[in-house]
Motif scaffolding. Structure first.
Motif, PDB file in Angstrom:
ATOM      1  N   MET A   1       0.775  -1.303  -0.056  1.00  0.00           N
ATOM      2  CA  MET A   1       0.063   0.015   0.095  1.00  0.00           C
ATOM      3  C   MET A   1       0.838   1.318   0.032  1.00  0.00           C
ATOM      4  O   MET A   1       1.681   1.584   0.875  1.00  0.00           O
ATOM      5  CB  MET A   1      -0.972  -0.022   1.130  1.00  0.00           C
ATOM      6  N   TYR A 103     -14.443   5.213  -0.700  1.00  0.00           N
ATOM      7  CA  TYR A 103     -13.493   3.999  -0.768  1.00  0.00           C
ATOM      8  C   TYR A 103     -14.491   2.875  -0.835  1.00  0.00           C
ATOM      9  O   TYR A 103     -14.077   1.749  -1.832  1.00  0.00           O
ATOM     10  CB  TYR A 103     -12.828   3.778   0.411  1.00  0.00           C
ATOM     11  N   ASN A 107     -13.551   0.413  -4.297  1.00  0.00           N
ATOM     12  CA  ASN A 107     -13.397  -1.149  -3.885  1.00  0.00           C
ATOM     13  C   ASN A 107     -14.210  -1.761  -4.875  1.00  0.00           C
ATOM     14  O   ASN A 107     -14.143  -3.113  -5.486  1.00  0.00           O
ATOM     15  CB  ASN A 107     -13.401  -1.524  -2.647  1.00  0.00           C
ATOM     16  N   TYR A 142      -9.910   3.003   6.778  1.00  0.00           N
ATOM     17  CA  TYR A 142     -10.522   1.972   5.793  1.00  0.00           C
ATOM     18  C   TYR A 142      -9.664   0.881   5.414  1.00  0.00           C
ATOM     19  O   TYR A 142      -9.687  -0.148   5.199  1.00  0.00           O
ATOM     20  CB  TYR A 142     -10.664   2.991   4.381  1.00  0.00           C
ATOM     21  N   VAL A 143      -8.215   1.323   5.370  1.00  0.00           N
ATOM     22  CA  VAL A 143      -7.161   0.180   5.110  1.00  0.00           C
ATOM     23  C   VAL A 143      -7.091  -0.567   6.172  1.00  0.00           C
ATOM     24  O   VAL A 143      -6.882  -1.760   5.605  1.00  0.00           O
ATOM     25  CB  VAL A 143      -5.945   1.108   4.939  1.00  0.00           C
ATOM     26  N   GLU A 144      -7.147  -0.310   7.317  1.00  0.00           N
ATOM     27  CA  GLU A 144      -7.125  -1.275   8.401  1.00  0.00           C
ATOM     28  C   GLU A 144      -8.281  -2.236   8.401  1.00  0.00           C
ATOM     29  O   GLU A 144      -8.247  -3.488   8.621  1.00  0.00           O
ATOM     30  CB  GLU A 144      -7.127  -0.425   9.714  1.00  0.00           C
ATOM     31  N   THR A 145      -9.366  -1.930   8.315  1.00  0.00           N
ATOM     32  CA  THR A 145     -10.742  -2.598   8.475  1.00  0.00           C
ATOM     33  C   THR A 145     -11.101  -3.410   7.172  1.00  0.00           C
ATOM     34  O   THR A 145     -12.002  -4.222   7.204  1.00  0.00           O
ATOM     35  CB  THR A 145     -11.792  -1.765   8.887  1.00  0.00           C
ATOM     36  N   HIS A 146     -10.510  -2.990   6.035  1.00  0.00           N
ATOM     37  CA  HIS A 146     -10.991  -3.691   4.768  1.00  0.00           C
ATOM     38  C   HIS A 146      -9.637  -4.367   4.262  1.00  0.00           C
ATOM     39  O   HIS A 146      -9.444  -4.254   2.819  1.00  0.00           O
ATOM     40  CB  HIS A 146     -11.610  -2.563   3.594  1.00  0.00           C
ATOM     41  N   LEU A 147      -8.513  -4.511   4.977  1.00  0.00           N
ATOM     42  CA  LEU A 147      -7.322  -5.106   4.534  1.00  0.00           C
ATOM     43  C   LEU A 147      -7.549  -6.342   3.368  1.00  0.00           C
ATOM     44  O   LEU A 147      -6.941  -6.389   2.428  1.00  0.00           O
ATOM     45  CB  LEU A 147      -6.479  -5.494   5.569  1.00  0.00           C
ATOM     46  N   LEU A 148      -8.246  -7.262   3.780  1.00  0.00           N
ATOM     47  CA  LEU A 148      -8.645  -8.530   2.977  1.00  0.00           C
ATOM     48  C   LEU A 148      -9.369  -8.317   1.749  1.00  0.00           C
ATOM     49  O   LEU A 148      -8.842  -8.871   0.591  1.00  0.00           O
ATOM     50  CB  LEU A 148      -9.209  -9.445   3.614  1.00  0.00           C
ATOM     51  N   ASN A 150      -9.715  -5.427   0.137  1.00  0.00           N
ATOM     52  CA  ASN A 150      -9.156  -4.134  -0.468  1.00  0.00           C
ATOM     53  C   ASN A 150      -8.713  -4.293  -1.654  1.00  0.00           C
ATOM     54  O   ASN A 150      -7.572  -5.042  -1.997  1.00  0.00           O
ATOM     55  CB  ASN A 150      -8.562  -3.069   0.563  1.00  0.00           C
ATOM     56  N   LYS A 153      -4.394  -0.076  -3.978  1.00  0.00           N
ATOM     57  CA  LYS A 153      -2.996  -0.435  -3.537  1.00  0.00           C
ATOM     58  C   LYS A 153      -2.053   0.979  -3.425  1.00  0.00           C
ATOM     59  O   LYS A 153      -1.091   1.146  -3.065  1.00  0.00           O
ATOM     60  CB  LYS A 153      -2.221  -1.063  -4.563  1.00  0.00           C
TER      61      LYS A 153
END
Length: 176
Positions: A1, A103, A107, A142-148, A150, A153
């Motif tokens: 990322m 976001y 996605n 957003y990056v932390e909670t949708h890591l899988l 997402n 990049k």
């Protein structure tokens, strides 16, 4: 990322999505909105008119997607930021929703790279320090909670002026 802060013109960014700080009519306006419509050409306006005819525009905090027309991107996501009223009308919540909904829509379209302007800090008078904090904190959330799931990049915050650039660089250091 990769998350970057760039000072420059958002209409020149080569990314999958350029985010437009739109007004609720979706018909273009001043500032970033006007620049994106001018640089992107009539295709963007034509799709905005279709969206407006279908759903009556775009509400504050919501986001819609169109072609990017002549811009060096695949799409434009139009999000409507809040007008600053002293912080008494949940403007911070509405601005957070701009980022969240953008976001989620990006996605959904499997976007890999996205460029954001500083939403609501121009004619809508949202305080620049608070807007930068919300932009960066919502991005980190957003990056932390949708890591899988997402697909994004590369995230760019494109700042037209030195003040916003400095604020975003400062805020981003807190999250790295």
């Amino acid at each position: 990322m990769s998350i970057q802060v760039v000072q420059g013109d958002i209409t020149k960014r080569t990314v999958d999505v350029i985010v437009n700080a739109a007004n609720s009519s979706l018909l273009g306006g001043g500032g970033v909105d006007g620049a994106i419509h001018r640089a992107g050409g009539k295709e963007i306006l034509e799709e905005c008119v279709k969206i407006r005819n279908q759903q009556g525009g775009c509400q504050v905090g919501e986001a819609v997607i169109t072609t990017a027309g002549q811009l060096p991107a695949s799409y434009v996501i139009h999000t409507v930021g809040p007008v600053w009223n002293g912080g008494v009308k949940e403007e911070d919540v509405h601005l957070k929703n701009c980022y969240r909904n953008t976001y989620l829509l990006a996605n959904k379209y499997k976007v890999v790279s996205i460029a954001f302007p500083s939403i609501s800090t121009g004619i809508y008078k949202f305080p620049k320090p608070l807007a930068a904090e919300i932009a960066v904190s919502e991005t980190a959330r957003y990056v932390e909670t949708h890591l899988l799931e997402n697909t994004i990049k590369k995230i760019e915050f494109i700042c037209f002026d030195e003040e916003n650039y400095s604020l975003y660089v400062e805020r981003l250091k807190c999250y790295l």
